[in-house]
Motif scaffolding. Structure first.
Motif, PDB file in Angstrom:
ATOM      1  N   MET A   1     -49.543 -10.688  13.696  1.00 34.00           N
ATOM      2  CA  MET A   1     -48.727  -9.641  14.311  1.00 34.00           C
ATOM      3  C   MET A   1     -49.158  -9.476  15.763  1.00 34.00           C
ATOM      4  O   MET A   1     -50.339  -9.324  16.055  1.00 34.00           O
ATOM      5  CB  MET A   1     -48.901  -8.310  13.557  1.00 34.00           C
ATOM      6  CG  MET A   1     -47.888  -7.261  13.985  1.00 34.00           C
ATOM      7  SD  MET A   1     -48.060  -5.653  13.166  1.00 34.00           S
ATOM      8  CE  MET A   1     -47.589  -5.998  11.495  1.00 34.00           C
ATOM      9  N   SER A   2     -48.216  -9.541  16.670  1.00 31.53           N
ATOM     10  CA  SER A   2     -48.548  -9.421  18.090  1.00 31.53           C
ATOM     11  C   SER A   2     -47.333  -8.965  18.883  1.00 31.53           C
ATOM     12  O   SER A   2     -46.212  -9.382  18.589  1.00 31.53           O
ATOM     13  CB  SER A   2     -49.021 -10.777  18.627  1.00 31.53           C
ATOM     14  OG  SER A   2     -49.096 -10.732  20.037  1.00 31.53           O
ATOM     15  N   LYS A   3     -47.625  -8.119  19.869  1.00 34.46           N
ATOM     16  CA  LYS A   3     -46.551  -7.679  20.771  1.00 34.46           C
ATOM     17  C   LYS A   3     -45.789  -8.874  21.317  1.00 34.46           C
ATOM     18  O   LYS A   3     -44.575  -8.851  21.435  1.00 34.46           O
ATOM     19  CB  LYS A   3     -47.150  -6.945  21.983  1.00 34.46           C
ATOM     20  CG  LYS A   3     -47.506  -5.522  21.740  1.00 34.46           C
ATOM     21  CD  LYS A   3     -47.923  -4.849  23.046  1.00 34.46           C
ATOM     22  CE  LYS A   3     -49.205  -5.402  23.630  1.00 34.46           C
ATOM     23  NZ  LYS A   3     -50.420  -5.027  22.927  1.00 34.46           N
TER      24      LYS A   3
ATOM     25  N   ALA B   1     -59.761  -9.893   9.271  1.00 33.64           N
ATOM     26  CA  ALA B   1     -58.525 -10.523   8.807  1.00 33.64           C
ATOM     27  C   ALA B   1     -57.472 -10.394   9.897  1.00 33.64           C
ATOM     28  O   ALA B   1     -57.425  -9.400  10.599  1.00 33.64           O
ATOM     29  CB  ALA B   1     -58.046  -9.811   7.559  1.00 33.64           C
ATOM     30  N   LEU B   2     -56.676 -11.417  10.042  1.00 36.14           N
ATOM     31  CA  LEU B   2     -55.552 -11.315  10.964  1.00 36.14           C
ATOM     32  C   LEU B   2     -54.385 -10.691  10.225  1.00 36.14           C
ATOM     33  O   LEU B   2     -53.957 -11.186   9.182  1.00 36.14           O
ATOM     34  CB  LEU B   2     -55.147 -12.698  11.466  1.00 36.14           C
ATOM     35  CG  LEU B   2     -55.869 -13.200  12.704  1.00 36.14           C
ATOM     36  CD1 LEU B   2     -55.248 -14.489  13.181  1.00 36.14           C
ATOM     37  CD2 LEU B   2     -55.851 -12.158  13.825  1.00 36.14           C
TER      38      LEU B   2
ATOM     39  N   GLY C   1     -56.473  -3.999  12.404  1.00 34.65           N
ATOM     40  CA  GLY C   1     -57.403  -5.048  12.830  1.00 34.65           C
ATOM     41  C   GLY C   1     -58.561  -4.526  13.652  1.00 34.65           C
ATOM     42  O   GLY C   1     -59.642  -5.104  13.623  1.00 34.65           O
TER      43      GLY C   1
ATOM     44  N   GLY D   1     -62.501  -8.249  20.222  1.00 37.35           N
ATOM     45  CA  GLY D   1     -61.948  -9.387  19.484  1.00 37.35           C
ATOM     46  C   GLY D   1     -62.540 -10.691  20.016  1.00 37.35           C
ATOM     47  O   GLY D   1     -63.115 -10.725  21.104  1.00 37.35           O
TER      48      GLY D   1
HETATM   49  P1  ADP Z   1     -51.300  -8.025  20.965  1.00 36.45           P
HETATM   50  O1  ADP Z   1     -51.514  -9.401  20.375  1.00 36.45           O
HETATM   51  O2  ADP Z   1     -50.245  -7.278  20.223  1.00 36.45           O
HETATM   52  O3  ADP Z   1     -51.054  -8.077  22.462  1.00 36.45           O
HETATM   53  P2  ADP Z   1     -53.900  -7.167  21.730  1.00 36.45           P
HETATM   54  O4  ADP Z   1     -54.268  -8.551  22.128  1.00 36.45           O
HETATM   55  O5  ADP Z   1     -53.633  -6.146  22.807  1.00 36.45           O
HETATM   56  O6  ADP Z   1     -52.622  -7.225  20.754  1.00 36.45           O
HETATM   57  O7  ADP Z   1     -55.005  -6.628  20.746  1.00 36.45           O
HETATM   58  C1  ADP Z   1     -55.595  -5.336  20.777  1.00 36.45           C
HETATM   59  C2  ADP Z   1     -56.611  -5.248  19.657  1.00 36.45           C
HETATM   60  O8  ADP Z   1     -55.983  -5.352  18.364  1.00 36.45           O
HETATM   61  C3  ADP Z   1     -57.659  -6.361  19.688  1.00 36.45           C
HETATM   62  O9  ADP Z   1     -58.900  -5.804  19.311  1.00 36.45           O
HETATM   63  C4  ADP Z   1     -57.179  -7.352  18.657  1.00 36.45           C
HETATM   64  O10 ADP Z   1     -58.262  -8.081  18.108  1.00 36.45           O
HETATM   65  C5  ADP Z   1     -56.504  -6.461  17.625  1.00 36.45           C
HETATM   66  N1  ADP Z   1     -55.360  -7.152  17.002  1.00 36.45           N
HETATM   67  C6  ADP Z   1     -54.180  -7.444  17.597  1.00 36.45           C
HETATM   68  N2  ADP Z   1     -53.330  -8.056  16.756  1.00 36.45           N
HETATM   69  C7  ADP Z   1     -53.989  -8.166  15.572  1.00 36.45           C
HETATM   70  C8  ADP Z   1     -53.653  -8.709  14.283  1.00 36.45           C
HETATM   71  N3  ADP Z   1     -52.456  -9.241  14.046  1.00 36.45           N
HETATM   72  N4  ADP Z   1     -54.581  -8.649  13.318  1.00 36.45           N
HETATM   73  C9  ADP Z   1     -55.785  -8.107  13.546  1.00 36.45           C
HETATM   74  N5  ADP Z   1     -56.164  -7.571  14.720  1.00 36.45           N
HETATM   75  C10 ADP Z   1     -55.295  -7.589  15.742  1.00 36.45           C
END
Ligand code: ADP
Ligand code: TRP
Length: 325
Positions: A195-197, A185-186, A23, A148
């Motif tokens: 996808m997210s921590k 794209a997400l 991303g 972002g």
């Molecule tokens: P998380 O949601 O895992 O905590 P972060 O908010 O730390 O991730 O995001 C770090 C970077 O990665 C940002 O630039 C964010 O836009 C990008 N990013 C995070 N998750 C995604 C995803 N599922 N798809 C696209 N980009 C992402």
């Protein structure tokens, strides 16, 4: 003509996952071939203290981000990578900027409100977070800030502070522009959500085959049987495959989905093979860097030396503008 400077910061908040890589990180790395720009990328460890208070974790996550970035192709010759805390001038600049920051501006910050709603303690650092972020950006005379969508408001606040400071004390700062990747794209996680921590649905970048197989096998699909025709576009496995395969391979897999006789298990193994192959050289470099933290720290210190020279000059301009003897 002088080159445009891109700057971004990343909070060291844990392992980088496939969503972060596809991303955001991959575009940043690709941009390294643009000779018309310069890149500064720092690890926002001062900012991380707003959510972390264990020194071992702050240190480990900072190194983890650095070694991951270096492993996947961030080139210190073309991107300065450094620790925010190696340029402490940024705290001094934040103080000057806070004098032109109305309380109301900070009270409207949505990320502050979100963090409080998620249970973080509303302390001063969390409230003043956007002021330090503005200092991060302005101190390096940055033109463009790729971030972002969630960071858009922070960049607007930075612009407000720069404009107000310039109007009050005389032209001192470049007013930066955000570079928001709206059409990004997400990347879906194993449950099909972003996808997210924070959702526990990530796929890690450098896992060995066995561990990655477990993550990929857990991707949620519908319950169509092996023989039934399937819709590739609605399937998380296929969506992820697209990021790693060639156009021919993508077309071939889509064809197999539609024809039937091809199960999600097959698609998952094809995805696993692709990611494993793609990541193999990066994983090797990641391992070497994990065994050699001194090398990572050396890169960070080298980056900071250059970044700090720029920061020193801007801070001196600001000190002079506000009347420090
Ligand atoms: P998380 O949601 O895992 O905590 P972060 O908010 O730390 O991730 O995001 C770090 C970077 O990665 C940002 O630039 C964010 O836009 C990008 N990013 C995070 N998750 C995604 C995803 N599922 N798809 C696209 N980009 C992402
Ligand atoms: N607030 C950003 C985030 O959470 C990280 C950050 C700190 C940053 N300082 C910055 C991003 C300066 C861009 C520019 O993702």
């Amino acid at each position: 003509m002088s080159r445009r400077r891109l700057l971004s910061g990343v909070q060291p908040s844990g392992k980088i996952h496939l969503g972060n890589y596809l991303g955001a990180l991959r575009q940043f790395i690709d941009s390294q071939s643009d000779e018309g720009t310069e890149r500064f990328l720092f690890i926002a460890n001062y900012h991380a203290l707003t959510s972390l208070s264990d020194r071992a974790i702050v240190r480990e996550y900072s190194l983890e981000v650095a070694r991951t970035y270096l492993a996947v192709g961030l080139d210190p010759e073309r991107t300065l990578i450094f620790l925010q805390s190696d340029v402490p001038e940024v705290c001094e600049l934040a103080w000057f900027l806070s004098t032109v920051t109305p309380m109301g501006l900070l009270e409207r910050a949505t990320s502050y409100k979100d963090k409080i709603a998620r249970g973080l303690t509303p302390n001063h650092a969390l409230f003043a977070y956007p002021v330090l972020q503005a200092a991060d950006i302005l101190i390096y005379d940055s033109h463009l800030v790729p971030v972002g969508r969630d960071q858009k408001q922070h960049i607007e606040m930075t612009r407000d502070m720069a404009i107000k400071f310039n109007a009050t004390f005389g032209e001192t700062f470049i007013v930066p522009e955000p570079q928001i990747q709206e059409n990004l794209a997400l990347i879906p996680g194993t449950d099909g959500q972003k996808m997210s921590k924070s959702y526990g649905n990530t796929i890690d970048l450098f896992d060995e085959r066995k561990a990655m197989k477990a993550q990929i096998s857990s991707i949620v699909t519908d319950s169509k049987g092996l023989d039934e025709p399937k819709d590739p576009d609605g399937c998380t496995v296929f969506q992820l495959y697209r990021y790693f395969a060639t156009p021919d391979e993508i077309a071939e897999m889509a064809e197999r989905y539609r024809a039937g006789g091809y199960g999600y298990g097959h698609a998952k193994m094809a995805l696993l093979d692709k990611i494993q192959d793609y990541m193999a050289p990066y994983r090797e470099r990641y391992r070497q860097l994990s065994d050699n933290p001194d090398r990572v720290i050396e890169v960070l210190r080298e980056g900071a030396k250059k970044a700090r020279a720029v920061a020193r000059a801007t801070t001196d301009r600001a000190r002079d503008a506000v009347g420090m003897l």
